[in-house]
Design an enzyme around this catalytic site. Structure first.
Site, PDB file in Angstrom:
ATOM      1  N   HIS A 321       0.817  -1.217   0.000  1.00 45.54           N
ATOM      2  CA  HIS A 321       0.000   0.000   0.000  1.00 45.54           C
ATOM      3  C   HIS A 321       0.849   1.265   0.000  1.00 45.54           C
ATOM      4  O   HIS A 321       0.397   2.319  -0.453  1.00 45.54           O
ATOM      5  CB  HIS A 321      -0.952   0.008   1.209  1.00 45.54           C
ATOM      6  CG  HIS A 321      -2.168  -0.835   1.002  1.00 45.54           C
ATOM      7  ND1 HIS A 321      -2.220  -2.156   1.340  1.00 45.54           N
ATOM      8  CD2 HIS A 321      -3.379  -0.546   0.480  1.00 45.54           C
ATOM      9  CE1 HIS A 321      -3.412  -2.643   1.036  1.00 45.54           C
ATOM     10  NE2 HIS A 321      -4.137  -1.687   0.503  1.00 45.54           N
ATOM     11  N   GLY A 322       2.057   1.194   0.537  1.00 43.68           N
ATOM     12  CA  GLY A 322       2.906   2.389   0.536  1.00 43.68           C
ATOM     13  C   GLY A 322       4.236   2.147   1.215  1.00 43.68           C
ATOM     14  O   GLY A 322       4.350   1.273   2.086  1.00 43.68           O
TER      15      GLY A 322
END
Lengths: 438, 77
Positions: A321-322
């Protein structure tokens, strides 16, 4: 260019739609590929060749995999997967890696400050699933034109849903899907409008509260923190599901049905159930292409090892996701939640009261999303600490954040839509059966 | 052979989802047990792969969600 930008809605989309239905069948794929590239290049022209490079390399890999029938087939598949992970890793995680090296060894390596290529996270997962399908001889009629369209079809290019090659190409080539279908245009426009409303009127208004809470935490109260975290949980849902609705609606204008990605996730009665309702195509990817192979690598396949595999999968999913430890913790919290949920299910053969399990799941998910939004682990911990400081509950009047009437309305609508109303997919099924639109 | 495979399948499902073997039969399906969820499905498939020493195609993983379908698949391979 975003789906709710005026230039997209009133120039790009009508022109592409017009071109698609006016052109002869044999030019339509090429037209959609070029349109997809223009959509992608509108983000950053200089870096737009990155997607072409990814398409060409993966097409060559897929051809190699399909044409082999020996032990080298597996080697090519593994090389292709490693290439895709490194390609994503170089752009997305280089600086995260460098910063952690600098922190651990007190070194002074300069971050690369690379721009993160749009869509690469989704394209990587979609491509890995495609390569595995090639390995299993599931891909029929592959050519560069079809493969490029599968990747660059603009409605699902940026943020999913994660689609399968056969599922998409069979729809593109279905004879009746090349016709102008009035019903699909109507349903598509309705779903697109719902997506825009979710994004512009709900998510964007809730972000006003979220931004206040997550920008300056110094004077936040108990109520501020609860409001800020709840607003973000609703915001991310309306942002993402709004985007998916827009993508679904736009794809339907071209007679393409995208798979369902959300199924009223806040009505979930457990973390297992939450992931069956939230980002469904990602869950499917994770269980099939990550959890399964990981579990196979264990000597003994037992409950304990399956839970270890679950935790590892969600740590990876968090990082996907990041590039930040906050996302890793977000993944870890969901992995932990799944372990608790599975263990409970295994030990106690009972179903909890629906309202209680729904409330418990929502509150837990709300806590996990604080890590998703926070700028740092410290900030997230500070907000959670404040939220758990029940001694300050008597200071309910103390709200330091600004709440406009529009924001309050957006919050109330969020509750009604998430917990009471049916979802977009239900609406699509109902509208599809409606004879008035035929 | 068919009966032997059925017994093995039932044991795998029972071990994976933590349900008693006598509650699982040839007509059982994933929806009959709330413990037989998507993760359980993939775990069952991985165990079946080890049993038959053959890879089950990804496209079949979610399809083989009843005892009968699994048994038919094993007997065909």
């Amino acid at each position: 260019m975003l789906f709710h930008d005026k230039i997209f809605l009133f120039a790009y989309l009508p022109l592409v739609l017009l071109g698609f239905f006016l052109l002869k069948d044999k030019y339509r794929f090429i037209f959609l590929i070029i349109s997809g590239y223009i959509f992608y290049a509108a983000w950053n022209l200089k870096f737009s060749p990155l997607i072409i490079f990814s398409i060409l390399i993966n097409y060559l890999f897929s051809k190699k995999i399909i044409n082999r029938d020996d032990k080298d087939k597996k080697t090519i598949l593994i090389s292709a997967i490693i290439f895709n992970i490194l390609y994503l890793g170089f752009f997305k995680y280089s600086d995260f890696f460098i910063n952690n090296i600098n922190f651990l060894f007190s070194s002074n390596i300069k971050p690369l400050n690379l721009p993160f290529p749009l869509a690469l996270s989704f394209v990587t997962f979609q491509t890995i699933a495609f390569l595995c399908d090639c390995y299993e001889n599931n891909i029929k009629n592959l050519n560069l034109k079809r493969y490029a369209l599968f990747i660059i079809f603009f409605p699902q290019l940026i943020a999913g849903p994660i689609v399968r090659y056969n599922q998409m190409i069979s729809q593109f080539e279905e004879g009746k899907n090349l016709n102008f279908i009035f019903k699909n245009i109507c349903i598509g426009l309705i779903i697109l409008s719902i997506g825009i409303i979710k994004k512009v009127f709900i998510a964007d208004n809730l972000s006003i509260v979220t931004d206040q809470v997550f920008t300056d935490t110094t004077s936040l109260s108990f109520v501020d923190c609860w409001l800020g975290s709840l607003c973000f949980t609703f915001q991310i849902y309306f942002d993402f599901s709004g985007y998916i609705d827009m993508a679904t609606g736009i794809a339907l204008l071209f007679n393409i049905r995208l798979p369902q990605n959300f199924d009223s996730p806040f009505k979930a009665t457990g973390i297992i159930n939450f992931w069956q309702r939230w980002h469904i195509t990602l869950t499917h990817f994770l269980t099939t292409y990550l959890y399964g192979p990981l579990l196979k690598s264990f000597q003994n396949i037992n409950f304990f090892n399956s839970m270890i595999a679950t935790l590892i999968v969600f740590l990876i999913a968090g990082l996907w996701h990041g590039p930040s430890w906050t996302y890793v913790i977000f993944g870890a919290m969901h992995g932990f939640g799944l372990i608790v949920n599975h263990t409970f299910k295994r030990i106690f053969d009972i179903k909890l009261n629906q309202f209680f399990s729904q409330a418990l799941t929502f509150v837990y998910v709300n806590f996990t999303f604080i890590f998703f939004r926070a700028d740092s682990v410290e900030q997230a911990s500070f907000i959670i600490k404040k939220m758990l400081d029940f001694r300050s509950i008597n200071k309910l009047e103390y709200i330091s954040i600004n709440l406009s009437i529009v924001v309050i309305m957006a919050f109330i609508f969020s509750i009604i839509i998430c917990f009471v109303l049916k979802n977009t997919n239900w609406l699509i099924s109902k509208l599809s059966l409606n004879k008035l639109l035929d | 052979m068919k009966k032997e495979n059925l017994g093995k399948i039932i044991k795998i499902i029972s071990d994976t989802i933590g349900e008693q073997e006598n509650k699982i039969g040839i007509n059982s399906k994933s929806t009959d047990f709330f413990k037989w969820d998507s993760l359980g499905q993939v775990t069952i498939m991985v165990k079946i792969e080890k049993m038959i020493k053959k890879k089950i195609p990804t496209s079949k993983i979610s399809e083989l969600n009843t005892v009968k379908k699994i048994l038919d698949y094993i007997n065909k391979t």
